[in-house]
Enzyme design. Structure first.
Site, PDB file in Angstrom:
ATOM      1  N   GLU A  13       0.814  -1.217   0.000  1.00  0.00           N
ATOM      2  CA  GLU A  13       0.000   0.000   0.000  1.00  0.00           C
ATOM      3  C   GLU A  13       0.851   1.272   0.000  1.00  0.00           C
ATOM      4  OE1 GLU A  13      -3.957  -1.668   2.307  1.00  0.00           O
ATOM      5  OE2 GLU A  13      -2.171  -1.252   3.464  1.00  0.00           O
ATOM      6  N   ASP A 199     -12.112  -5.355  -3.172  1.00  0.00           N
ATOM      7  CA  ASP A 199     -13.052  -6.484  -3.276  1.00  0.00           C
ATOM      8  C   ASP A 199     -14.400  -6.028  -2.724  1.00  0.00           C
ATOM      9  OD1 ASP A 199     -11.158  -6.987  -0.672  1.00  0.00           O
ATOM     10  OD2 ASP A 199     -13.249  -7.376  -0.230  1.00  0.00           O
TER      11      ASP A 199
END
Ligand code: ADE
Length: 231
Positions: A13, A199
């Site tokens: 990230e 997701d």
């Protein structure tokens, strides 16, 4: 420039932002169990806290004490639970709650941390408004939403996402935001968190997570860069 502590849970990230913003490993903090990076021009310190609320709280507490930032910005990916959200969309927090905190046996509301006098931790309105304005000005491919992030020590999949959404009505789930938020709240620091959807916290969440993680991180990186330059 305000001294800023930038937090994320996983190295993936931070990787893209680290490259584009000139972050270097800060040797002053090499004795800590977390890698800490510094971008001297913008006065940003960045750390990878690790996954889950305990890691998130431990790392952010120590770094707030040592670095003394003026604001905290969390970034990363999350699972979308609000029906309007799609993979790749971005959520800017206006609050964060621990969906798995349960002291209802003592009359507290589901999600409420006992004796903290609040159900959810509120993000700084100046920061989330700034983030939302930066997003608007950028003509991003992703849709950007402002709302609540719901955190717990669980990778949410199957029917669990729908249940959490029913209980709290927030936008997305993750495993760290409410812990960073609670720590910032304890230290009375303004905070905001930006998450890109990897997701939909459903039956295919674990497969989608792996497939869409790089795209979700990329979607977020330009927005975070611009926000960091503007605050
Ligand atoms: N981070 C990204 N996707 C997630 C999910 N489905 N549950 C918890 N944290 C997440």
């Amino acid at each position: 420039m305000k001294k800023t502590l930038l937090l994320c849970a996983m190295t993936e990230e931070i990787e893209i932002i680290k490259k584009s913003l000139n972050f270097e490993l800060d040797s002053d903090y090499s004795d800590l169990p977390w890698p800490v990076y510094k971008e001297p021009e913008l006065c940003i310190y960045a750390a990878v806290t690790g996954i889950g609320k305990v890691n998130a709280a431990a790392c952010s507490s120590v770094l707030i004490k040592l670095i003394k930032p003026e604001q905290v910005i969390g970034i990363g990916v999350a699972g979308a639970v609000a029906p309007e959200l799609k993979i790749g969309d971005v959520v800017i927090s206006n609050s964060a709650v621990q969906y798995d905190m349960n002291a209802t046996a003592f009359g507290y509301r589901l999600g409420e941390v006992p004796r903290m006098n609040t159900l959810e931790f509120k993000a700084d309105s100046i920061l989330y408004t700034a983030a939302s304005k930066v997003a608007e000005s950028m003509d991003l491919e992703a849709k950007v939403y402002v709302g609540q992030i719901m955190s717990g020590d669980c990778f949410v999949s199957g029917n669990m996402g729908a249940e959490i959404y029913q209980n709290f009505g927030g936008l997305c789930v993750d495993m760290e935001s409410a812990a960073w938020a609670q720590v910032a709240h304890i230290f009375e620091l303004p905070w905001v968190i930006l998450r890109s959807m990897s997701d939909q916290a459903d039956g295919t969440a674990s497969v989608d997570f792996n497939e869409f993680l790089p795209r979700a991180v990329k979607n977020l990186s330009h927005l975070v860069e611009e926000l960091l330059k503007s605050v």
